[in-house]
Write an enzyme that holds these catalytic residues in place. Structure first.
Site, short mmCIF file in Angstrom:
data_model
loop_
_atom_site.label_atom_id
_atom_site.label_comp_id
_atom_site.label_asym_id
_atom_site.label_seq_id
_atom_site.Cartn_x
_atom_site.Cartn_y
_atom_site.Cartn_z
N ASN A 11 0.88 -1.17 0.00
CA ASN A 11 0.00 0.00 0.00
C ASN A 11 0.92 1.22 0.00
OD1 ASN A 11 -1.78 2.04 0.51
ND2 ASN A 11 -2.69 1.12 2.34
N ARG A 96 -2.65 -2.01 -3.43
CA ARG A 96 -3.78 -1.10 -3.32
C ARG A 96 -3.63 -0.03 -4.40
NH1 ARG A 96 -5.21 3.31 1.29
NH2 ARG A 96 -7.24 3.83 0.44
N HIS A 184 -12.35 4.33 -0.78
CA HIS A 184 -12.28 3.53 0.46
C HIS A 184 -13.00 2.19 0.30
CE1 HIS A 184 -11.76 7.56 2.74
NE2 HIS A 184 -10.58 6.97 2.62
N ARG A 244 -8.36 17.77 3.76
CA ARG A 244 -9.23 18.07 2.60
C ARG A 244 -10.57 18.58 3.12
NH1 ARG A 244 -8.81 12.13 0.27
NH2 ARG A 244 -7.24 11.75 1.86
N GLU A 381 -7.91 -3.40 5.30
CA GLU A 381 -7.86 -3.34 3.83
C GLU A 381 -6.83 -4.31 3.26
OE1 GLU A 381 -7.34 0.68 4.94
OE2 GLU A 381 -8.43 1.39 3.17
#
Ligand code: AMP
Length: 396
Positions: A11, A96, A184, A244, A381
């Site tokens: 990742n 990922r 996500h 963000r 994940e």
């Protein structure tokens, strides 16, 4: 263990590469062997840390800045460390990848054509996509026969209806790729699996999962399938995040352009200077803000809680109701204070949080008489990537 009985998961982000090695049993069960991180890529403070499955440190050392100037270099360091600790190559590597664009609905085996296609989505995820692809390219150059699998954060959302996939813009723009992709997805896929196994009463139910970490989004899941998400075309839309802004009047971007800001300056501003960091003027770390007495920290937490709460229950419109809400990721899993703050905006819905259960981080944090069950699930994940990778290479 024979290295062919292992799988590597990578990742990679702009400042760190995380990597995980899994063992594969004869029954094709996956178990973690080690997890590592090379952080501080492109800085004077690059460090490599590797821990075994019991959390014992295997390696912790500084990396000379010239050896970790960018993600490609950093992947060389990770590869060298792994080859020194494995007696051969793993069975495969899973990656990922943030964006699979409109066409890639499921994990894929990587070849040159796939890499080229994924590169073409860079403008849709400018800060993530090139970094996700860099380790894949390094491995393909060094070990061309090692199978690699790309797993997408967008793929889980490809079950959206035509309405959920759209913005109110002309059809021609939709055809050119201006769509609500959602992100996500690997985290939501894991949450959907856990809900199915650990909360069978919710099976077939209307669940909103909220991934609240550095990036923040929520996903409406009907019978374990995504039907809507607060994130859309890029990972900027929707709920407020660490740096963000989430929802923003597009007129603000026009206003910034009128003030002479360039594309790159606006991009930097939107991805790095807004959210909790911009609002508080202190930083993006939830722990720091929760510990602060500064009025601006309080303002940032209040804004964050309100808009996240609003976004989560808003997803109920996609399913005509909500049976359960599931918190996950760094803040969602660990901040009882933020979960309570968010849930205060839901009292009108009959949602009640049990303080003791919340302090213990669940799994159920709502009272027995709460109209909607509220839960905490620790996301994973990497395990989803490992599962997909194993499935694809086994099917070859
Ligand atoms: P993630 O992107 O999922 O790693 O989440 C990162 C966010 O989780 C950061 O804002 C951290 O401050 C926050 N976080 C991690 N641990 C805790 C904690 N114990 N309490 C509050 N926030 C936390």
């Amino acid at each position: 263990m024979n290295s062919q009985d292992t799988l590597l998961v990578i990742n990679a982000g702009s400042s760190s590469i995380k990597f995980y090695l899994y063992g594969i049993s004869a029954e094709r069960e996956l178990s973690p062997i080690l997890g590592g991180q090379l952080e501080g890529i492109g800085t004077q403070h690059s460090r490599l840390r590797v821990r075994d499955a019991q959390g014992q440190t295997m390696t912790e050392r500084q990396i000379a800045p010239r050896h970790a100037a960018d993600v490609r270099d950093a992947q060389e360091v990770v590869g060298t460390w792994l080859s020194g600790h494995l007696s051969g190559s793993p069975l495969a590597v899973g990656h990922r990848v943030v964006h699979g664009g409109p066409d890639l609905h499921a994990p894929v085996l990587v070849d040159d054509a796939i890499i080229e296609k994924l590169q073409s989505y860079t403008s849709l995820a400018p800060l993530h996509q090139p970094n996700n692809l860099a380790p894949m390219q390094v491995i393909r150059e060094r070990l061309p026969h090692l199978p690699q699998v790309a797993c997408f954060d967008t793929a889980f959302h490809r079950t959206h209806s035509a309405v959920a996939d759209r913005y109110a813009v002309p059809e021609a723009m939709y055809q050119e790729g201006v769509r609500r992709y959602g992100f996500h997805g690997l985290s939501y896929e894991y949450v959907a699996q856990r809900v199915k196994r650990a909360l069978p009463d919710l099976q077939g139910g209307k669940v909103v999962a909220a991934h609240i970490g550095s990036g923040v989004s929520a996903c409406a899941m009907l019978d374990g399938k995504s039907v809507d998400s607060t994130m859309g075309f890029t990972a900027l839309e929707g709920l407020p995040m660490g740096t963000r802004p989430g929802r923003l009047d597009p007129g603000i971007v026009l206003w910034l352009m009128e003030r002479g800001m360039s594309h790159d300056e606006i991009q930097h501003f939107l991805y790095h200077d807004c959210g909790l960091k911009g609002l508080s003027g202190i930083g993006n770390d939830m722990r720091e803000l929760e510990a602060s007495d500064a009025p601006a920290a309080r303002l940032a937490l209040d804004y964050f809680a309100w808009r996240v709460a609003e976004g989560i229950v808003g997803l109920g419109c996609a399913m005509n109701g909500i049976d359960a809400i599931v918190f996950t990721a760094g803040i969602g899993e660990n901040s009882a204070g933020m979960r309570a703050r968010i849930a205060r905006h839901w009292e009108w819905l009959g949602i009640r949080i049990d303080d003791a259960r919340n302090a213990a981080h669940g799994p159920r944090i709502s009272t027995e008489d709460s109209k909607i069950g509220v839960y905490v699930v620790r996301t994973n994940e990497e395990l989803i990537i490992a599962q997909h990778t194993l499935d694809l290479v086994s099917a070859r």
